[in-house]
Enzyme design. Structure first.
Site, PDB file in Angstrom:
ATOM      1  N   ASP A 118       4.167  11.147  -7.994  1.00 12.95           N
ATOM      2  CA  ASP A 118       4.160   9.710  -7.755  1.00 12.95           C
ATOM      3  C   ASP A 118       4.252   9.043  -9.123  1.00 12.95           C
ATOM      4  OD1 ASP A 118       3.581   7.111  -6.871  1.00 12.95           O
ATOM      5  OD2 ASP A 118       2.170   7.847  -5.360  1.00 12.95           O
TER       6      ASP A 118
ATOM      7  N   ASP B  90       6.571   4.261  -7.248  1.00 13.96           N
ATOM      8  CA  ASP B  90       5.707   3.151  -6.881  1.00 13.96           C
ATOM      9  C   ASP B  90       6.397   1.807  -7.140  1.00 13.96           C
ATOM     10  OD1 ASP B  90       2.903   2.482  -6.078  1.00 13.96           O
ATOM     11  OD2 ASP B  90       2.901   1.444  -8.002  1.00 13.96           O
TER      12      ASP B  90
ATOM     13  N   GLU C  92       9.420   3.189  -3.132  1.00 12.46           N
ATOM     14  CA  GLU C  92       8.547   2.266  -2.415  1.00 12.46           C
ATOM     15  C   GLU C  92       9.094   0.866  -2.651  1.00 12.46           C
ATOM     16  OE1 GLU C  92       3.925   0.873  -1.808  1.00 12.46           O
ATOM     17  OE2 GLU C  92       4.785   1.027  -3.802  1.00 12.46           O
TER      18      GLU C  92
ATOM     19  N   HIS D 219      -1.861   6.080   1.805  1.00 12.62           N
ATOM     20  CA  HIS D 219      -3.147   5.812   1.165  1.00 12.62           C
ATOM     21  C   HIS D 219      -3.457   4.319   1.086  1.00 12.62           C
ATOM     22  CE1 HIS D 219      -0.051   5.361  -1.804  1.00 12.62           C
ATOM     23  NE2 HIS D 219      -0.885   4.606  -2.491  1.00 12.62           N
ATOM     24  N   ASP D 220      -2.530   3.466   1.514  1.00 11.45           N
ATOM     25  CA  ASP D 220      -2.760   2.013   1.514  1.00 11.45           C
ATOM     26  C   ASP D 220      -2.995   1.459   2.917  1.00 11.45           C
ATOM     27  OD1 ASP D 220      -2.226   1.859  -1.251  1.00 11.45           O
ATOM     28  OD2 ASP D 220      -0.096   1.476  -0.922  1.00 11.45           O
TER      29      ASP D 220
HETATM   30  O1  TEU Z   1       1.409  -0.323  -3.418  1.00 11.71           O
HETATM   31  C1  TEU Z   1       2.318  -1.396  -3.466  1.00 11.71           C
HETATM   32  C2  TEU Z   1       2.023  -2.576  -2.708  1.00 11.71           C
HETATM   33  O2  TEU Z   1       2.913  -3.364  -2.468  1.00 11.71           O
HETATM   34  C3  TEU Z   1       0.607  -2.892  -2.366  1.00 11.71           C
HETATM   35  O3  TEU Z   1       0.466  -4.266  -2.508  1.00 11.71           O
HETATM   36  C4  TEU Z   1       0.293  -2.537  -1.006  1.00 11.71           C
HETATM   37  O4  TEU Z   1       1.063  -3.342  -0.148  1.00 11.71           O
HETATM   38  C5  TEU Z   1      -1.153  -2.816  -0.802  1.00 11.71           C
HETATM   39  O5  TEU Z   1      -1.862  -1.772  -1.389  1.00 11.71           O
HETATM   40  C6  TEU Z   1      -1.502  -2.904   0.637  1.00 11.71           C
HETATM   41  O6  TEU Z   1      -2.723  -3.514   0.727  1.00 11.71           O
HETATM   42  C7  TEU Z   1       1.510   0.616  -4.440  1.00 11.71           C
HETATM   43  C8  TEU Z   1       0.537   1.741  -4.213  1.00 11.71           C
HETATM   44  O7  TEU Z   1       0.870   2.426  -3.028  1.00 11.71           O
HETATM   45  C9  TEU Z   1      -0.855   1.187  -4.202  1.00 11.71           C
HETATM   46  O8  TEU Z   1      -1.805   2.173  -3.908  1.00 11.71           O
HETATM   47  C10 TEU Z   1      -1.114   0.594  -5.566  1.00 11.71           C
HETATM   48  O9  TEU Z   1      -2.366  -0.038  -5.584  1.00 11.71           O
HETATM   49  C11 TEU Z   1      -0.049  -0.430  -5.956  1.00 11.71           C
HETATM   50  O10 TEU Z   1       1.278   0.048  -5.714  1.00 11.71           O
HETATM   51  C12 TEU Z   1      -0.131  -0.748  -7.428  1.00 11.71           C
HETATM   52  O11 TEU Z   1       0.312   0.342  -8.180  1.00 11.71           O
END
Ligand code: TEU
Ligand code: CA
Length: 543
Positions: free
Chosen positions: A102, A203, A245, A317-318
């Protein structure tokens, strides 16, 4: 076994996402580690996945659990060593799986040497690696807000300027307009390619061409130009899979990001279907309308057909746990977890299984002080300060908080779910339902969610139709069932029927499938009306 050296192998693959911190702790510090992943490679091979995406394991202050990188070429000591990483890559390959890294190329940690140099003086060669604007201490360049709350600008007295950060002040944005910075990033990619990884998850790659003066983050003017350069300079090998992403992607821009000519990335990872139960933001709760989900999924299926490639996912994970979100994590836990998997995996694209999804792990309700996530904590603080009532804040956190997906993996019904030793406090609490929902129980139960996922994953390698078939949505206005077909002149026809409710629903079975073979179902004797959360996959060969 899928040959991961072939071009476009990932179109037939299933990817498993690991959040290393929560997978398996082997040195009993309460934090998952690389030896913990090695320990479970046999489990992943048995499940049948082809690639393992690790969320960031680089040296990091862990303000955002690794999405704040201080050193891009070393492993965080809390997670392991470079020797263990090399071992993991090798042992995974022996089992026919590749490791995907990642990469966070949009921003670094504020503790990265580049940023420490950059914020020391305006003349430092690293200064221009970041995005700076002039301003006085109490007047930021504009009112842009950071994703994790507060202003997107932070003032640094030593240089008398503000730096831009789309997420938190600990995550300063990198300046992709600087060609030297870009070369530095390509060098990092090459470093990991040389280590034998199978590809990358990138990311927020759609935010690299930010134009903060006009409040643009996603989809900036130079975005596709930068991605094409990245692809040309860094992703030279045909076998590499690159997952972008791209929260801002539309089917239109996704055709560029995942152009079949290989000029940009292998596939997009977009969020449109994940926004259907939110309002002005994700905390603003709304019930998902199945007709909307069908419409959104169908649009992506049809628009990208032969013109691009999509990721198929519900969890990462989000995101909260899908069985709690759009299924029924009580009475119909197993049925609905299986049904959701069928609906998703039957489509065109590359399916993702997020750790624990394959056993039907559920959302967890913690006390506010037990949460770790920077987003949850900031949301709570900002909302309390705005006078919003505590119960409604917590309802949003329970429904959407990212820590729902981050509680430790539930391996057994033993102490701490065998994530770590009995006397150790895991970095995030374990969901108390581990005594019921755990890998050990599900391995021995032939009807478990886990064994259902195994069968589903096997089907993808058995039937090329999953990769090639066109998509037709059936009964679009039905708000209770989700039915569709996949069709290919060479590879046959498939019907997918899913009941999204706890009540019996009439079946929608086109004539062509009257005598079709049932290749997967979550109930015994799958005929006639659809029982609560029933799902069926029917196949008929090409005529
Ligand atoms: O997430 C990108 C993102 O757009 C986030 O705003 C996501 O929508 C949010 O976590 C949802 O609540 C990526 C990663 O997957 C995330 O874990 C990171 O925190 C973020 O980038 C910053 O690197
Ligand atoms: Ca550990």
């Amino acid at each position: 076994m899928l040959d991961t050296t072939l071009k476009e192998w990932w179109k037939s693959a299933v990817i498993y996402e690991i959040y290393p911190k929560s997978f398996q702790d082997t040195n009993y510090d309460g934090i998952g580690d690389l030896p913990g992943i090695i320990m479970h490679l046999d489990y992943l091979e048995h499940l049948g996945v082809n690639a393992i995406w690790l969320t960031p394991i680089y040296v990091s202050p862990q303000k955002d659990n690794g999405y704040d990188i201080a050193n891009y070429k070393e492993i965080d000591p809390s997670i392991g060593t470079m020797e263990q990483f090399d071992e993991l890559v090798r042992l995974a390959r022996e089992r026919g799986m590749v490791i995907l890294m990642d990469l966070v190329l949009n921003h670094s940690s504020d503790k990265n040497d580049w940023f420490i140099e950059a914020s020391g003086s305006r003349d430092n060669p690293y200064h221009d690696y970041y995005v700076w604007r002039d301003g006085t201490p109490d007047s930021p360049p504009n009112d842009m807000e950071a994703v994790f709350g507060g202003s997107a600008w932070t003032y640094v007295p030593a240089v008398g300027q503000y730096y831009f950060h789309a997420f938190s002040p600990y995550q300063p944005d990198l300046n992709w307009d600087n060609p030297k910075l870009r070369q530095e990033l390509y060098d990092i990619v090459r470093f990991w390619v040389a280590k034998g990884v199978g590809g990358f998850r990138l990311d927020v790659i759609d935010m690299i061409a930010k134009e903060p003066d006009i409040k643009v983050t996603g989809n900036g003017t130079h975005l596709h130009e930068y991605i094409r350069e990245l692809s040309q300079e860094a992703f030279r090998e045909d076998y590499l899979v690159t997952v972008g992403e791209t929260g801002s992607a539309t089917p239109e821009s996704a055709k560029l990001f995942s152009n079949p000519d290989g000029s940009e990335l292998s596939m997009v990872f977009q969020f449109e279907h994940m926004h259907l139960d939110g309002g002005k933001d994700k905390w603003d709760l709304k019930k998902m309308d199945l007709r909307e989900l069908k419409q959104v999924m169908a649009r992506w299926q049809n628009e990208l057909f032969e013109k691009g490639w999509n990721s198929l996912y519900f969890e990462n994970h989000d995101q909260p746990r899908i069985v709690s979100r759009w299924g029924n994590d009580g009475k119909y836990h197993d049925e609905s977890a299986k049904m959701l998997a069928v609906m998703l995996h039957g489509m065109q694209g590359t399916p993702y299984v997020y750790q624990g999804e394959e056993i039907g792990m559920t959302n967890a309700r913690l006390k506010i002080e037990e949460y770790d996530d920077i987003e949850i904590k900031n949301f709570y603080e900002v909302s309390v300060a705005a006078g919003i009532d505590e119960d409604s804040i917590m309802e949003s956190v329970y429904a959407k908080g990212r820590d729902n997906a981050r509680t430790p993996m539930q391996w057994t019904d033993g102490p701490n779910a065998s994530f770590t030793a009995e006397n150790v406090k895991p970095w995030l609490p374990i969901n108390p339902n581990y005594t019921e929902i755990n890998v050990d129980n599900e391995l021995v139960n032939p009807d478990s969610v886990l064994n259902f996922y195994r069968k589903l994953i096997q089907l993808r390698s058995k039937y090329s139709l999953f990769r090639t078939g066109s998509f037709t949505l059936l009964d679009p206005n039905n708000e209770k069932t989700f039915c569709y077909t996949r069709d290919s002149e060479e590879d046959g026809h498939m019907l997918v029927e899913c009941n999204f409710t706890g009540e019996v629903q009439p079946e929608v079975c086109p004539e062509l499938f009257r005598d079709a073979e049932i290749i997967l179902a979550n109930y015994k004797d799958p005929h006639g009306p659809l029982r609560p959360y029933e799902a069926r996959m029917l196949f008929t060969a090409a005529h």
